[in-house]
Design a protein around this motif. Structure first.
Motif, PDB file in Angstrom:
ATOM      1  N   LYS A 132       0.816  -1.203   0.000  1.00  0.00           N
ATOM      2  CA  LYS A 132       0.000   0.000   0.000  1.00  0.00           C
ATOM      3  C   LYS A 132       0.857   1.263   0.000  1.00  0.00           C
ATOM      4  CE  LYS A 132      -3.675  -2.488   0.113  1.00  0.00           C
ATOM      5  NZ  LYS A 132      -4.508  -2.617  -1.117  1.00  0.00           N
ATOM      6  N   LYS A 133       0.264   2.336  -0.498  1.00  0.00           N
ATOM      7  CA  LYS A 133       0.886   3.662  -0.450  1.00  0.00           C
ATOM      8  C   LYS A 133       0.333   4.384   0.775  1.00  0.00           C
ATOM      9  CE  LYS A 133       0.616   3.709  -5.495  1.00  0.00           C
ATOM     10  NZ  LYS A 133      -0.028   4.365  -6.668  1.00  0.00           N
ATOM     11  N   VAL A 134       1.216   4.710   1.716  1.00  0.00           N
ATOM     12  CA  VAL A 134       0.782   5.243   3.003  1.00  0.00           C
ATOM     13  C   VAL A 134       1.372   6.643   3.211  1.00  0.00           C
ATOM     14  CG1 VAL A 134       0.685   4.855   5.497  1.00  0.00           C
ATOM     15  CG2 VAL A 134       0.747   2.894   3.937  1.00  0.00           C
ATOM     16  N   LEU A 135       0.520   7.564   3.658  1.00  0.00           N
ATOM     17  CA  LEU A 135       0.983   8.887   4.071  1.00  0.00           C
ATOM     18  C   LEU A 135       0.777   9.018   5.572  1.00  0.00           C
ATOM     19  CD1 LEU A 135       1.933  11.822   3.489  1.00  0.00           C
ATOM     20  CD2 LEU A 135      -0.488  12.416   3.226  1.00  0.00           C
ATOM     21  N   VAL A 136       1.838   9.406   6.291  1.00  0.00           N
ATOM     22  CA  VAL A 136       1.758   9.733   7.708  1.00  0.00           C
ATOM     23  C   VAL A 136       1.941  11.232   7.847  1.00  0.00           C
ATOM     24  CG1 VAL A 136       2.839   9.441   9.971  1.00  0.00           C
ATOM     25  CG2 VAL A 136       2.596   7.477   8.443  1.00  0.00           C
ATOM     26  N   THR A 137       1.070  11.876   8.609  1.00  0.00           N
ATOM     27  CA  THR A 137       1.120  13.323   8.731  1.00  0.00           C
ATOM     28  C   THR A 137       0.477  13.753  10.039  1.00  0.00           C
ATOM     29  OG1 THR A 137       0.590  15.394   7.573  1.00  0.00           O
ATOM     30  CG2 THR A 137      -1.062  13.650   7.490  1.00  0.00           C
ATOM     31  N   ILE A 181      11.834   5.004   9.145  1.00  0.00           N
ATOM     32  CA  ILE A 181      10.570   4.378   8.762  1.00  0.00           C
ATOM     33  C   ILE A 181      10.144   4.776   7.354  1.00  0.00           C
ATOM     34  CG2 ILE A 181       8.081   4.296   9.283  1.00  0.00           C
ATOM     35  CD1 ILE A 181       8.798   4.611  12.202  1.00  0.00           C
ATOM     36  N   TYR A 182      10.487   6.013   6.941  1.00  0.00           N
ATOM     37  CA  TYR A 182       9.862   6.605   5.762  1.00  0.00           C
ATOM     38  C   TYR A 182      10.730   6.521   4.517  1.00  0.00           C
ATOM     39  CZ  TYR A 182       6.945   8.318   9.496  1.00  0.00           C
ATOM     40  OH  TYR A 182       6.120   8.374  10.586  1.00  0.00           O
ATOM     41  N   ASP A 183      10.052   6.310   3.396  1.00  0.00           N
ATOM     42  CA  ASP A 183      10.733   6.299   2.111  1.00  0.00           C
ATOM     43  C   ASP A 183      10.971   7.721   1.611  1.00  0.00           C
ATOM     44  OD1 ASP A 183      10.653   3.286   1.341  1.00  0.00           O
ATOM     45  OD2 ASP A 183       8.626   3.740   2.019  1.00  0.00           O
ATOM     46  N   LYS A 184      10.032   8.611   1.912  1.00  0.00           N
ATOM     47  CA  LYS A 184      10.166  10.025   1.547  1.00  0.00           C
ATOM     48  C   LYS A 184       9.648  10.876   2.696  1.00  0.00           C
ATOM     49  CE  LYS A 184      11.639   9.777  -2.789  1.00  0.00           C
ATOM     50  NZ  LYS A 184      12.907  10.397  -3.259  1.00  0.00           N
ATOM     51  N   VAL A 185      10.358  11.974   2.970  1.00  0.00           N
ATOM     52  CA  VAL A 185       9.929  12.929   4.000  1.00  0.00           C
ATOM     53  C   VAL A 185       9.900  14.318   3.374  1.00  0.00           C
ATOM     54  CG1 VAL A 185      10.485  14.005   6.216  1.00  0.00           C
ATOM     55  CG2 VAL A 185      10.860  11.547   5.891  1.00  0.00           C
ATOM     56  N   ILE A 199       8.998  18.263   4.338  1.00  0.00           N
ATOM     57  CA  ILE A 199       8.694  19.263   5.362  1.00  0.00           C
ATOM     58  C   ILE A 199       8.627  20.632   4.684  1.00  0.00           C
ATOM     59  CG2 ILE A 199       9.382  20.319   7.551  1.00  0.00           C
ATOM     60  CD1 ILE A 199       8.818  17.376   7.875  1.00  0.00           C
ATOM     61  N   GLY A 200       7.513  21.296   4.831  1.00  0.00           N
ATOM     62  CA  GLY A 200       7.387  22.647   4.294  1.00  0.00           C
ATOM     63  C   GLY A 200       6.620  22.741   2.999  1.00  0.00           C
ATOM     64  N   SER A 201       6.849  21.797   2.094  1.00  0.00           N
ATOM     65  CA  SER A 201       6.101  21.809   0.835  1.00  0.00           C
ATOM     66  C   SER A 201       5.978  20.383   0.318  1.00  0.00           C
ATOM     67  CB  SER A 201       6.797  22.685  -0.213  1.00  0.00           C
ATOM     68  OG  SER A 201       8.081  22.172  -0.526  1.00  0.00           O
ATOM     69  N   PHE A 202       4.919  20.140  -0.422  1.00  0.00           N
ATOM     70  CA  PHE A 202       4.658  18.825  -0.990  1.00  0.00           C
ATOM     71  C   PHE A 202       4.770  18.927  -2.506  1.00  0.00           C
ATOM     72  CE2 PHE A 202       2.063  15.271  -2.425  1.00  0.00           C
ATOM     73  CZ  PHE A 202       2.455  14.262  -1.559  1.00  0.00           C
ATOM     74  N   PRO A 203       5.661  18.159  -3.120  1.00  0.00           N
ATOM     75  CA  PRO A 203       5.888  18.294  -4.570  1.00  0.00           C
ATOM     76  C   PRO A 203       4.619  18.043  -5.386  1.00  0.00           C
ATOM     77  CG  PRO A 203       7.583  16.932  -3.546  1.00  0.00           C
ATOM     78  CD  PRO A 203       6.524  17.129  -2.505  1.00  0.00           C
ATOM     79  N   LYS A 204       4.354  18.921  -6.332  1.00  0.00           N
ATOM     80  CA  LYS A 204       3.139  18.795  -7.133  1.00  0.00           C
ATOM     81  C   LYS A 204       3.160  17.563  -8.026  1.00  0.00           C
ATOM     82  CE  LYS A 204       2.032  23.731  -7.247  1.00  0.00           C
ATOM     83  NZ  LYS A 204       1.798  24.921  -8.109  1.00  0.00           N
ATOM     84  N   ASP A 205       4.363  17.114  -8.389  1.00  0.00           N
ATOM     85  CA  ASP A 205       4.465  15.980  -9.310  1.00  0.00           C
ATOM     86  C   ASP A 205       4.792  14.673  -8.589  1.00  0.00           C
ATOM     87  OD1 ASP A 205       6.989  16.691  -8.509  1.00  0.00           O
ATOM     88  OD2 ASP A 205       7.899  16.543 -10.512  1.00  0.00           O
ATOM     89  N   TYR A 206       4.671  14.661  -7.277  1.00  0.00           N
ATOM     90  CA  TYR A 206       5.055  13.464  -6.516  1.00  0.00           C
ATOM     91  C   TYR A 206       4.055  12.337  -6.736  1.00  0.00           C
ATOM     92  CZ  TYR A 206       6.232  10.391  -2.594  1.00  0.00           C
ATOM     93  OH  TYR A 206       6.583   9.303  -1.808  1.00  0.00           O
ATOM     94  N   MET A 207       4.590  11.160  -7.051  1.00  0.00           N
ATOM     95  CA  MET A 207       3.777   9.961  -7.214  1.00  0.00           C
ATOM     96  C   MET A 207       4.360   8.864  -6.327  1.00  0.00           C
ATOM     97  SD  MET A 207       1.322  10.698  -9.256  1.00  0.00           S
ATOM     98  CE  MET A 207       0.738   9.057  -9.656  1.00  0.00           C
ATOM     99  N   PRO A 208       3.748   8.573  -5.203  1.00  0.00           N
ATOM    100  CA  PRO A 208       4.290   7.541  -4.311  1.00  0.00           C
ATOM    101  C   PRO A 208       4.261   6.162  -4.964  1.00  0.00           C
ATOM    102  CG  PRO A 208       2.077   8.160  -3.635  1.00  0.00           C
ATOM    103  CD  PRO A 208       2.474   9.120  -4.704  1.00  0.00           C
ATOM    104  N   LYS A 209       5.234   5.362  -4.620  1.00  0.00           N
ATOM    105  CA  LYS A 209       5.303   3.999  -5.129  1.00  0.00           C
ATOM    106  C   LYS A 209       4.496   3.062  -4.240  1.00  0.00           C
ATOM    107  CE  LYS A 209       9.984   4.634  -6.971  1.00  0.00           C
ATOM    108  NZ  LYS A 209      11.406   4.168  -6.911  1.00  0.00           N
ATOM    109  N   SER A 210       4.084   1.946  -4.817  1.00  0.00           N
ATOM    110  CA  SER A 210       3.448   0.910  -4.013  1.00  0.00           C
ATOM    111  C   SER A 210       4.439   0.419  -2.955  1.00  0.00           C
ATOM    112  CB  SER A 210       3.009  -0.261  -4.893  1.00  0.00           C
ATOM    113  OG  SER A 210       2.000   0.142  -5.791  1.00  0.00           O
ATOM    114  N   SER A 225       5.139   1.813   0.038  1.00  0.00           N
ATOM    115  CA  SER A 225       5.962   2.925   0.493  1.00  0.00           C
ATOM    116  C   SER A 225       5.238   3.718   1.574  1.00  0.00           C
ATOM    117  CB  SER A 225       6.313   3.858  -0.677  1.00  0.00           C
ATOM    118  OG  SER A 225       5.162   4.526  -1.149  1.00  0.00           O
ATOM    119  N   ILE A 226       6.038   4.403   2.417  1.00  0.00           N
ATOM    120  CA  ILE A 226       5.494   5.263   3.461  1.00  0.00           C
ATOM    121  C   ILE A 226       6.096   6.652   3.284  1.00  0.00           C
ATOM    122  CG2 ILE A 226       5.104   5.563   5.934  1.00  0.00           C
ATOM    123  CD1 ILE A 226       5.885   2.624   6.314  1.00  0.00           C
TER     124      ILE A 226
END
Length: 243
Positions: free
Chosen positions: A42-47, A59-63, A65-76, A78-79
């Motif tokens: 699953k693709k999981v977001l913790v916030t 724990i996290y594949d991507k972190v 802070i401050g801004s969220f990339p407009k083109d970000y596509m999480p992988k299956s 991943s957290i």
């Protein structure tokens, strides 16, 4: 042993936005749940919609802070972690609308939100601005640490003055089963502002009979699902703290 996602009746074929409120192990529970869901591809977001201590980067594949990339596509499998800002030892949400916009993009199978602050206390009562619940929430998980039982309210509770008002207790009283039940039942208590399915998560249980007394008293209240979290050995914990 039953996993956290099973305890919370999470359907792995259904997207969920889960807000965690209360006190007594929210961050740890969120981290463990995120890892469980990740193992199911699953693709999981913790916030957070309020504030929480700085994330455990391991724990996290991507972190972000401050801004969220407009083109970000999480992988299956991943957290991802996101927060608006870092202030001291904590990360914070400064604008719930930004978080809701990220949620609305449907990038993630599961969004796990720490929606309440507790200053590391095992039990709390919310003030007028707490908790902060996303409008997309499908489950609200109310956490209470039962290691608070028999401890003085003034020492063990976050916002003890509000707690006393909601539970008809005095500051020098100790947390008992009745006060926990009253905190859960109060419209201004644990599930204040709750959306979606309400789940009471009794955590850090040292006496299973106490947990069942609470569950049996509340089980017919407002469609509340009641589950048991981790067992807690206070003797071992005290030994570790004194070593």
């Amino acid at each position: 042993m039953e996993s956290i996602y099973q305890k919370l009746s999470i359907d792995l074929s259904k997207r969920e936005i889960i807000s965690f409120v209360g006190a007594g192990g929210k961050t740890t529970t969120i981290e463990k749940l995120s890892k469980e869901l990740c193992t199911h591809a699953k693709k999981v977001l913790v916030t957070t919609s309020t504030a929480m201590y700085n994330p455990n980067m391991e724990i996290y594949d991507k972190v972000f802070i401050g801004s969220f990339p407009k083109d970000y596509m999480p992988k299956s499998q991943s957290i991802t972690f996101y927060a608006d800002a870092t202030i001291g030892m904590k990360v914070k949400c400064l604008d719930l609308e930004i978080l809701d916009e990220i949620i609305s993009q449907n990038l993630f199978d599961y969004v796990l939100i720490e929606a309440d602050g507790s200053r590391e206390k095992p039990i709390k009562a919310p003030n007028d601005t707490e908790p902060v619940i996303s409008k997309y929430t499908t489950k609200t998980v109310g956490v209470i640490g039962l290691d608070s039982l028999n401890q003085p309210i003034k020492d063990i509770c976050h916002r003890p003055e509000i707690f006393c008002k909601l539970t008809n207790k005095k500051m020098d009283d100790c947390i008992d089963i009745d006060s926990i039940i009253n905190l859960v039942k109060s419209p201004k208590g644990l599930f204040k502002n709750a959306l979606g399915e309400k789940i009471l998560y009794l955590n850090k249980i040292s006496n299973i009979d106490d947990a069942f007394k609470i569950k049996n008293n509340l089980k017919n209240d407002f469609c509340l699902n009641i589950v048991f979290g981790e067992m807690y050995d206070w003797r071992k914990n005290n030994a570790n703290s004194n070593s």
